[in-house]
Enzyme design. Structure first.
Site, PDB file in Angstrom:
ATOM      1  N   PHE A 214      16.676   9.609 -14.281  1.00 38.60           N
ATOM      2  CA  PHE A 214      16.284  10.778 -15.077  1.00 38.60           C
ATOM      3  C   PHE A 214      15.777  10.291 -16.439  1.00 38.60           C
ATOM      4  O   PHE A 214      16.190  10.771 -17.490  1.00 38.60           O
ATOM      5  CB  PHE A 214      17.448  11.761 -15.266  1.00 38.60           C
ATOM      6  CG  PHE A 214      18.111  12.204 -13.993  1.00 38.60           C
ATOM      7  CD1 PHE A 214      17.631  13.298 -13.280  1.00 38.60           C
ATOM      8  CD2 PHE A 214      19.213  11.522 -13.503  1.00 38.60           C
ATOM      9  CE1 PHE A 214      18.253  13.704 -12.107  1.00 38.60           C
ATOM     10  CE2 PHE A 214      19.843  11.922 -12.334  1.00 38.60           C
ATOM     11  CZ  PHE A 214      19.355  13.024 -11.631  1.00 38.60           C
TER      12      PHE A 214
ATOM     13  N   CYS B 124      24.930  16.805 -20.149  1.00 41.96           N
ATOM     14  CA  CYS B 124      24.746  18.047 -20.914  1.00 41.96           C
ATOM     15  C   CYS B 124      25.558  19.185 -20.305  1.00 41.96           C
ATOM     16  O   CYS B 124      25.396  20.342 -20.694  1.00 41.96           O
ATOM     17  CB  CYS B 124      23.263  18.424 -20.993  1.00 41.96           C
ATOM     18  SG  CYS B 124      22.463  18.671 -19.394  1.00 41.96           S
TER      19      CYS B 124
ATOM     20  N   CYS C   2      24.795  32.536 -41.238  1.00 41.71           N
ATOM     21  CA  CYS C   2      23.630  33.341 -40.852  1.00 41.71           C
ATOM     22  C   CYS C   2      23.947  34.832 -40.957  1.00 41.71           C
ATOM     23  O   CYS C   2      24.941  35.298 -40.387  1.00 41.71           O
ATOM     24  CB  CYS C   2      23.206  32.995 -39.430  1.00 41.71           C
ATOM     25  SG  CYS C   2      21.788  33.956 -38.852  1.00 41.71           S
TER      26      CYS C   2
END
Length: 444
Positions: A305, A400, A77
């Protein structure tokens, strides 16, 4: 008495990088003190300048690389040095995985006080154009008479990085960022749009424009023309999250969709719903979780969840029954909708406070042989503290945040009698330091 801040030494310094921090910054030891330097890799000799001096550590800005690492690659990038969307593009893809796996094992040892009996092979996907959800900030700059659309700057989050492309975003958005900028440049109220949420399904991409003030008729027309020309669903958000509505096409249903082909399941979701950002990795993750569960026809599974049923529905095809529990009522409605549209009848979903296991037990008065936990970054502390009331033989924990996984592992292994059988990383966010992982616990 007011403390005097240490004066910065602005002369350039040299140092050898000895390690990486949890967020991917190079660590040098200068006069016995840790100095964190973004963009530096282990083994490199670098030139840097101090940017912050603290009691226990310092921070520095990379000026040049005197001796580069063999692990270093050229970032793809052109905006990488400034943009906060990525942090590891200067590191080879293979080394990124090794870094994340090492970080996971270190945290499990340091805070979980254990290690897995074996390591899973890392789950990986395509490294570019993988990101199907993102929040882009926008701002019209009077001095430049142009609009900036992009992520926040890495070193100064008050500012937006002006980008023309983004190789980690869904390929359609990667191509169309320039057109988004041009759209806002032509609007009558150029300060109206504060941010743009991107959400992509398998076949459609939606944009949620956060409009601070009501759009003029001309601006509404321009957004419609943009959406028609570039084939987007466009939503507007004039207030809070509950104010989001489908603006174009006006007769369109509000949902996007993604498939789990191995299970012949199609999920519908609202652009505001939580879904995994990386569709390819999500498919692999679901398959791995189900393999680790070792489901039998007689199993009754608790999915905590559960969201819109990303794990619940495919698991239901391999066991007697699945009970999904979720804190968000809207997601429970979505889970039921997806179960119905996929003709899956052996699932039930409940909304409950997942910090209160007794509330969950009172709602679901049955016993479970296996549990899947997929919590937010805060982890599942209250659940693992009270896991005795559920007493599953097997737990698959999808994480996570490796720090909270390690904390919860310590409780499961050292207080509740579970064994950490295996664990591994899942590269949900290539080129960033985010570590997603999965772990299997078995009752000892």
């Amino acid at each position: 008495m007011r403390k005097v801040k240490p004066k910065l030494n602005l002369t350039s310094q040299t140092a050898r990088i000895v390690n990486l921090s949890h967020d991917g910054r190079g660590i040098a030891r200068v006069n016995g003190k840790a100095t964190f330097i973004q963009g530096a890799l282990p083994g490199e000799m670098v030139e840097f300048q101090y940017t912050r001096v603290k009691k226990d550590f310092d921070e520095g800005k990379l000026l040049s690389i005197i001796e580069p690492s063999t692990l270093r690659v050229e970032p793809k990038c052109p905006h990488y040095q400034m943009c906060g969307g990525c942090s590891l593009q200067h590191m080879s893809a293979e080394e990124q995985i090794r870094f994340k796996q090492s970080h996971l094992l270190d945290l499990l040892s340091r805070y979980g006080h254990t290690e897995p009996q074996s390591m899973l092979s890392p789950l990986t996907s395509h490294h570019w154009n993988y990101r199907n959800k993102a929040r882009l900030s926008t701002r019209f700059v009077e001095k430049k008479q142009s609009t900036m659309v992009g992520f926040r700057e890495r070193n100064n989050p008050r500012f937006i990085t002006e980008i023309n492309q983004c190789p980690i975003l869904n390929s359609k958005i990667d191509t169309d960022i320039v057109h988004l900028r041009k759209l806002i440049d032509t609007m009558e109220d150029k300060q109206c749009i504060a941010q743009i949420e991107v959400a992509a399904g398998d076949n459609e991409v939606a944009l949620i424009f956060r409009n601070l003030t009501p759009l003029t008729e001309q601006d509404e027309l321009k957004i419609r023309k943009f959406a028609e020309q570039f084939q987007y669903k466009v939503f507007l958000q004039p207030g809070g999250l509950d104010s989001v509505f489908c603006f174009y096409p006006s007769d369109a249903h509000a949902y996007l969709s993604y498939e789990l082909p191995d299970y012949q399941i199609t999920f519908q979701f609202h652009p505001n719903d939580f879904t995994q950002v990386n569709a390819e990795l999500n498919r692999k993750m679901v398959t791995q979780a189900i393999q680790l569960m070792e489901l039998k026809n007689s199993d009754i599974v608790l999915d905590l969840f559960c969201g819109l049923g990303n794990f619940s529905l495919p698991m239901a095809k391999h066991c007697s029954r699945v009970i999904g529990v979720e804190g968000n009522k809207n997601m429970v409605e979505r889970a039921y909708m997806n179960a119905k549209s996929n003709h899956i009848t052996n699932v039930d979903f409940y909304a409950a406070n997942l910090d209160d296991v007794m509330e969950v037990r009172n709602l679901v008065n049955t016993s479970f042989s296996k549990v899947l936990i997929d919590p937010p970054r805060s982890g599942a502390l209250e659940i693992v503290k009270q896991i005795d009331s559920i007493d599953p033989e097997r737990i698959v924990y999808v994480s996570c945040n490796p720090i909270t996984l390690a904390r919860d592992t310590d409780i499961l292994v050292n207080q509740k009698g579970y064994v950490l059988i295996t664990a591994g990383v899942m590269d949900m966010f290539p080129h960033t330091a985010h570590v997603e992982s999965i772990a299997l616990f078995q009752k000892g």
